[in-house]
Structure formats: C-alpha cells, structure tokens
Design a protein around this motif. Structure first.
Motif, short mmCIF file in Angstrom:
data_model
loop_
_atom_site.label_atom_id
_atom_site.label_comp_id
_atom_site.label_asym_id
_atom_site.label_seq_id
_atom_site.Cartn_x
_atom_site.Cartn_y
_atom_site.Cartn_z
N LYS A 128 1.10 -1.13 -0.15
CA LYS A 128 0.30 -0.29 0.08
C LYS A 128 0.82 1.56 -0.47
CE LYS A 128 -0.63 -0.85 4.67
NZ LYS A 128 -1.85 -1.33 5.71
N PRO A 129 0.47 2.36 -0.06
CA PRO A 129 1.20 4.28 -0.30
C PRO A 129 1.45 3.63 1.24
CG PRO A 129 -1.57 4.10 -0.73
CD PRO A 129 -1.13 2.54 -0.55
N THR A 183 -3.98 -2.37 -14.86
CA THR A 183 -2.05 -2.03 -14.37
C THR A 183 -2.12 -0.07 -14.33
OG1 THR A 183 -1.41 -0.57 -17.32
CG2 THR A 183 -1.11 -3.32 -16.26
N PRO A 184 -1.12 0.05 -13.59
CA PRO A 184 -0.51 1.76 -13.77
C PRO A 184 -1.23 2.35 -15.07
CG PRO A 184 0.57 0.70 -12.49
CD PRO A 184 0.20 -0.42 -13.03
N GLY A 188 -3.96 4.91 -15.46
CA GLY A 188 -3.16 6.04 -15.19
C GLY A 188 -3.56 6.96 -13.36
N ILE A 189 -3.27 5.64 -12.77
CA ILE A 189 -3.28 5.24 -11.65
C ILE A 189 -1.47 4.97 -10.37
CG2 ILE A 189 -3.97 4.29 -9.46
CD1 ILE A 189 -6.75 3.19 -10.20
N LYS A 190 -1.42 5.97 -9.76
CA LYS A 190 0.50 5.26 -9.48
C LYS A 190 0.36 4.44 -9.26
CE LYS A 190 3.69 8.59 -5.83
NZ LYS A 190 3.38 7.67 -4.61
N GLY A 191 1.60 3.34 -9.54
CA GLY A 191 1.44 1.90 -8.90
C GLY A 191 1.22 1.47 -7.42
N GLY A 275 7.30 -4.21 -8.55
CA GLY A 275 7.52 -2.80 -9.85
C GLY A 275 6.79 -1.50 -9.29
N TRP A 276 5.13 -1.88 -9.67
CA TRP A 276 5.04 -0.50 -9.56
C TRP A 276 4.69 -0.04 -8.30
CZ3 TRP A 276 -0.47 -4.39 -10.71
CH2 TRP A 276 0.11 -4.43 -13.07
N VAL A 277 4.75 -0.69 -7.50
CA VAL A 277 4.89 0.04 -6.03
C VAL A 277 6.08 0.57 -6.25
CG1 VAL A 277 4.71 -0.41 -3.64
CG2 VAL A 277 3.25 -1.60 -4.74
N TYR A 278 7.70 0.35 -6.72
CA TYR A 278 8.63 1.00 -6.16
C TYR A 278 8.69 2.13 -7.11
CZ TYR A 278 10.63 -3.52 -4.25
OH TYR A 278 10.20 -4.75 -3.24
N LYS A 279 7.72 2.40 -8.09
CA LYS A 279 7.84 3.08 -9.10
C LYS A 279 7.20 4.18 -7.98
CE LYS A 279 7.63 4.10 -13.82
NZ LYS A 279 6.30 4.74 -15.27
N GLY A 280 6.25 3.45 -7.97
CA GLY A 280 5.35 5.57 -6.96
C GLY A 280 6.16 5.15 -6.27
#
Length: 609
Positions: A128-129, A183-184, A188-191, A275-280
RNA sequence: GGACCGGUAGCUCAGUUGGAUAGAGCAGCUGCCUUCUAAGCAGCAGGUCAUUGGUUCGAAUCCAAUCCGGUUCACCA
C-alpha cells in the motif's frame, strides 16, 4: 573553539590560581545569562561553595576580578547576584568571531571523525502507499543521517523493503480476482496506490465472505448454551482463526506458499506488482528528497539467521523445547522467553533481523547502526540487541533503535478500516496547493518564471510539512492537525523561509565587502552573534540526542531574533558605513546558519517568496 | 498482571549533567507599513508543571507511591 568551554577553562584556571584547587572545567556550570540580568554568561557558584569554603558573594567577587584581570581580551566586566557570577564578554571577542566565521560555508559543521554510521529508515511494506506515519519516519531518518554527516560521520542510508509475506499476497489475490488486468498505465493510477486499492478490496471481500461464517458460528455457540456475551467474546478472540475459513484468505495463504515454492506465475505477478509499487514510491521519495545508499529486500533476507540459530544452540544461548522449537531465555534480563525458530524449522521475524544485522555489519562495518522504527517495536529491538550481544556478534553494541511516537489525528489514531489514514501524496499535494494560494495572496513574486514559481510552491509546501513533523521530539507521539500543519505563521518552516528571503532581499541591493566593522556592538547585534555562535554546539546536541527538533527549535530562534534585529536596525541605512558593513556580515552569517540548519532538516529556503 | 513511554497555558509543543521570576507558537485583545519583503515587529492576557510525600542551599527536572493516557509482552511482521 566554542565559547562556553573557553569560559569553563578560564574559571577553572583562576580557581586553581586563587585557591589551589583543581576542578574539571566541564564540571563548572556556565550558561547564557538571562535577559533580565546584566552580562552574557553566568557561572553558577553554588556547587563550588563547599569545596572552596567560601560565601557566594565573596567567591563571586574574587573570581570575577581575577577573570577580568587575567582575560582582558575576553571579559569586559562582571557582577554578582546571590550565587550567580555574571560575566560580560567584550565586544572585540564577538567582532573577531564574526570576522572569522561570517562567510565560512562550513561554519558549524564538525570535522570528519573517521566513524561510520548506518541509518535504516522508511522501510515500507509493498502492499500500500506511504502515509503520514511513514513521512515522520522518513523525515526523521533522513535528517538524523544529515545531522550525523554534519557531526563528522560517514553515513550509509539504508532501507529494508518488506516486499514479501501475506500482505502483498492479499493485494495480489484481489488484483487477480477483480482487476481485469488493470495496470498503472491502463488506469493512470500511481502504482503504489493501485496495489493499495486492491489491498483494500481484499479487506472488503473478506468482510463479505466472513459474514455468513460468523453468523453460522454465532448460531452454533448460542445453541450450545453460551451467553451472548460469551459468544461475542469468542468471535472477537478467534477472529483471525475464523478468517482462515474464508475462501479469499485461503487463496492468499496458498499464494504465499506458492511464492515460497517459487511457482513461476506467482513470482512473476509478485515481481510485476512490486515493480509498480517501487515506481510509485520512487516518485514520492523524489519529491520529498529521500534517498538510500543501499536497499535491502526482505525477499532476499528472510531466510537469514538460520545458521545463527544453530550457532546459538551450540553456544547455549538458545535452547530447544520438546516440540523442536528454539527459544532464548531473557527472563534474567527482565524480559520474557522469546522464540527464534518455529517448530516447523522456519525462521521468525526476529531471526531474520539478527541475520540482517550481521549482513549489514559485514557489508559496511559501521560503528553505529541506527534503526528508525516506531515505538511499538521497542520491545522487539531490545530483544534484538540483547540476542546479538549474547551471540557475541560484532557490532551488537552499536545497534540503536531510534524510536519515534505514532502520529495521531485530532480525532484519534489513524485507522485503515475507518479510512482516516492520511495518504502521503495527498497531504503533500494539499500543502503545495495551499502554499501556492498563500503566495499568490501575498503577491510578492512578480517576475518569477512559471518554473520558478512551481519550485517555490514546492519548497514552501513540502518544507512546511517536514518542519511540522520534525519540530517535535521524536520520542513523543504527536498530533497532526491538518489545519495547523498548513499554518504559515509562528513556529513553521514558512516563517524561517520568509526570514531567509528577507536577508536575501538585502543582498540584492548591496553586498558585504569584507571591510571594517568597528569596535562596538549594540545589544541586538551582539545577541544575534551570540546565538549564531551556538550553532556548532546545537549540531552536536542534535546528533547526540538523534533529535532533529533541536535544530528546528534553534533555527526558529535565530529567525525570530533576526526579525527583531531587522525591524529595529536598518542594515542598508545604518548610522555609518562601518555599521552597515557589520550588519551586512551579520546578515550573511545569519542567512548561512538558517540555510544550513534547514538543510539538515531537508528543507530548502527560497531567495524570494 | 509484567515491562517501557508520556502527563507543563484553552490548543500544539520547548525547558540543556537540578539553578535566578517555568518559555515559544497558535487562538484572543492592543498598537506599528512613504523604509532592506507586514508570510513581519512590539505589547497585553493566559500556569495547582497530573497528585502526594521525600532528597537539598535550590526540584518541572532526581527518588518513592498513587491517578490518568499510550505501547508492548504472538510459532504475525
């Protein structure tokens, strides 16, 4: 050399001369004189009376005379009130100090001491963010690292990504079930937010699936003759156990098993979503200036420590119970027995941490290893350090838990379930929006380009949030009042930033030349220089205490005093050219200390605002 | 129940190895912009330092007890 030790030595030397008594200079209490009395520094005499067999007034006068006579360049006078000897430091001392230091970009920082320290901070879960609690952690950790650098240490910033475990599996399952391949990029949602959304979705679905299970159990219990109270208590206590019956929970647990077995499609999905999370995270880190020299991943470290368990058993630090689980007995240290290896042979959390501590030591060989972790883990770190010490691990004594209190809202704790968690990106956006609004209201930014303006809003917005979270003692839990956090007056970053901008507006008209600054100081001029002189000491104190709030309080004090000075004495229209140069140099030194101090908190200062 | 942390102005917080009459900010009230940035400055008002006892020249600070709040004491991380 800082002035207080100088005074202590002088006092010690004079006492030796007068009374032939040897006193350790650092044992002599010297403080800044309170404003209501005359003088700059005060020697507290009470503690000396017994050993010197003197009356306070008598000792004060004898010592005062001797100090002034023996250190004519340092002291210009004294007075004695009760047991306090107030010393006036001569203007020439301060003028000399200003001349030497006003333009030194390294002023206040301590030389390299050859020691190395590791600071582990942030350390988020990857399901989670980031939220407000993480921000307190990150600002604190980053700042402590900078403060250690300023104290002469070499610093290694690290982070452990908690990238495996049931939490991420929950997000993965929910994504598989409900996302339709979102997907992000496609949404368009932050990972990190996207993955977090499915973590929430998991919770919702679990709740749905639990309803009939709980209902059934409840009926069973009531039928078997339990009272409604007993039933409610049972359902509450066994909640986790009951949850394991829900299909979606079963699926998550199966996924964890599959992940550990290395099942390719599971590992693939895990990799993708992390990977999505790290990018976010990286986006957020970037805007708040967080950075790491080394990132550890739990997926790579969670098997560590197993050999250390064997070693611990050999060394009889650990013992086996009948069921085969391994334990450490800490009852003699005032703690409990603690498991270090499960019955099934797998490692527990603490075991990984012992292993990671060893890896860190081997890899970086730091003298000190600081863990910035919330105070709910105080017990854990006490145990960790103790076990490492018992195992005789190198570096065990250097383990230090920098524990900080929870961030609460005026309405109480943040709760995921109630949706009261303050998201890091949201609050940053809000702070920046607010600073833009207020800046436009002020209307002082004519001539700045779009990009400069955007940069300015960010400096004020993120700076405000950092200052707000870092200005209180880390140990204490704090209340985050959103309305107060966007406040721009008083004890805030904006106030300090504004003060800096003011100092720069002076320099846009005229710069110091390095010329003559005269021989006398007005009270406010002197007071400012005295306050600036403390900076090196403040950096040391903040380091010793691992406490950035020391810096925040100090920088605010400097800014306040500067504003008084600024209001009282014109710099550019000073009484004489010599006074103007003096004030320009004071202006420069103040500006530097503010900028440098704020930098230790990770806060930038604008030239205009 | 054991361990640890906290309780200071209406609110949010400072308070250096025990030192002079406990300080800031916010909120409230009163003044100050033809000036180097008023996002500022000056002032007023606001306190049983949780409570009780102890240690001493002196306690918000150290000790003991009590009350209140929090965290933790998992084969979770």
């Amino acid at each position: 050399m800082a002035i207080v030790p100088v005074i202590q030595s002088a006092v010690s030397a004079q006492i030796n001369k007068l009374y032939q008594v040897d006193l350790d200079p650092s044992s002599i209490t010297v403080s800044e004189t309170k404003p209501e009395f005359e003088g700059d520094y005060t020697v507290v005499l009470f503690a000396l009376l017994k050993t010197l067999k003197k009356k306070p007034e008598e000792l004060g006068n004898e010592l005062g005379q001797a100090l002034v006579a023996g250190n004519a360049t340092l002291f210009s006078g004294f007075n004695v009130i009760k047991g306090f000897l107030n010393l006036a430091v001569s203007d020439s001392f301060w003028l000399q100090f200003l001349k030497e230091q006003y333009n030194d970009p390294q002023y206040g920082r301590h030389p390299r001491n050859g020691k190395r320290v590791m600071v582990e901070y942030a350390s988020p879960n990857t399901n989670k963010p980031l939220h407000l609690g993480h921000l307190r952690n990150i600002f604190l950790g980053w700042s402590v690292a900078e403060i250690y650098k300023a104290n002469g240490y070499e610093v290694v910033k690290t982070c452990i990504a908690n990238d495996r475990g049931i939490h991420i599996c929950k997000s993965m399952i929910a994504w598989q079930l409900f996302a339709n391949g979102a997907t992000p990029e496609s949404t368009g949602i932050k990972g990190d937010h996207l993955v977090g959304d499915y973590y929430v979705k998991f919770g919702e679905e679990l709740k749905k699936q639990m309803a009939p299970i709980i209902e059934k159990k409840q009926a069973e219990l009531l039928e078997s003759g339990k009272t409604p109270e007993e039933t409610a208590k049972y359902l509450h206590d066994k909640k986790e156990e009951l949850e394991k019956e829900a299909p979606i929970m079963k699926a998550a647990q199966q996924m964890l098993i599959d992940w550990e077995a290395g099942k390719p499609d599971v590992v693939e999905l895990w990799r993708t979503m992390n990977g999505w999370v790290y990018k976010g995270f990286d986006e957020t880190y970037k805007r708040i200036g967080a950075n790491f020299d080394k990132v550890y991943y739990e997926s790579e470290t969670y098997l560590l420590g197993k050999e250390l368990v064997e070693e611990g058993l050999r060394k009889k630090v650990f013992f086996l119970k009948d069921d085969g689980s391994a334990w450490v007995d800490l009852t003699k240290d005032g703690l409990d027995e603690k498991i270090v290896r499960r019955r099934d042979g797998t490692a527990v959390y603490i075991t990984q941490d012992i292993g990671l501590a060893e890896v860190k030591k081997n890899e970086f060989n730091c003298d000190l290893s600081i863990y910035v972790v919330g105070d709910e883990q105080n017990y854990h770190f006490k145990v960790l350090k103790l076990i490492c010490q018992k195992l005789g691990l190198e570096g065990a004594d250097g383990i230090f838990h920098l524990s900080y209190g929870m961030v609460e809202l005026p309405t109480g704790r943040m709760k995921t379930r109630e949706g009261t968690v303050v998201d890091a990106d949201d609050i940053l956006d809000e702070m920046i929006r607010e600073s833009e609004l207020k800046t436009k209201e002020q209307g002082k930014t004519e001539g700045l380009s779009e990009e400069e303006l955007k940069n300015l809003y960010e400096i004020i917005g993120t700076g405000g949030l950092k200052f707000f979270l870092v200005r209180v003692d880390p140990k204490k839990r704090m209340i985050f009042n959103p309305e107060e956090s966007i406040e721009l007056h008083g004890f805030t970053a904006t106030f300090v930033q504004y003060t800096y901008a003011r100092s720069q507006s002076v320099f846009r008209k005229e710069l110091y030349t390095g010329g003559e600054i005269g021989a006398e100081l007005l009270p406010l001029e002197k007071q400012l220089i005295i306050t600036l002189e403390r900076y090196a000491d403040i950096i040391k104190q903040a380091g010793d205490e691992m406490n950035p709030s020391v810096i925040a309080g100090y920088v605010f004090e400097v800014a306040k005093l500067y504003n008084t000075f600024y209001n009282e004495h014109s710099i550019l229209k000073a009484e004489s050219p010599v006074k103007k140069e003096l004030r320009l140099q004071i202006n420069q030194m103040t500006a530097h200390v503010i900028k440098s101090g704020m930098a230790l908190l990770g806060i930038r200062v604008p030239d205009r605002m």
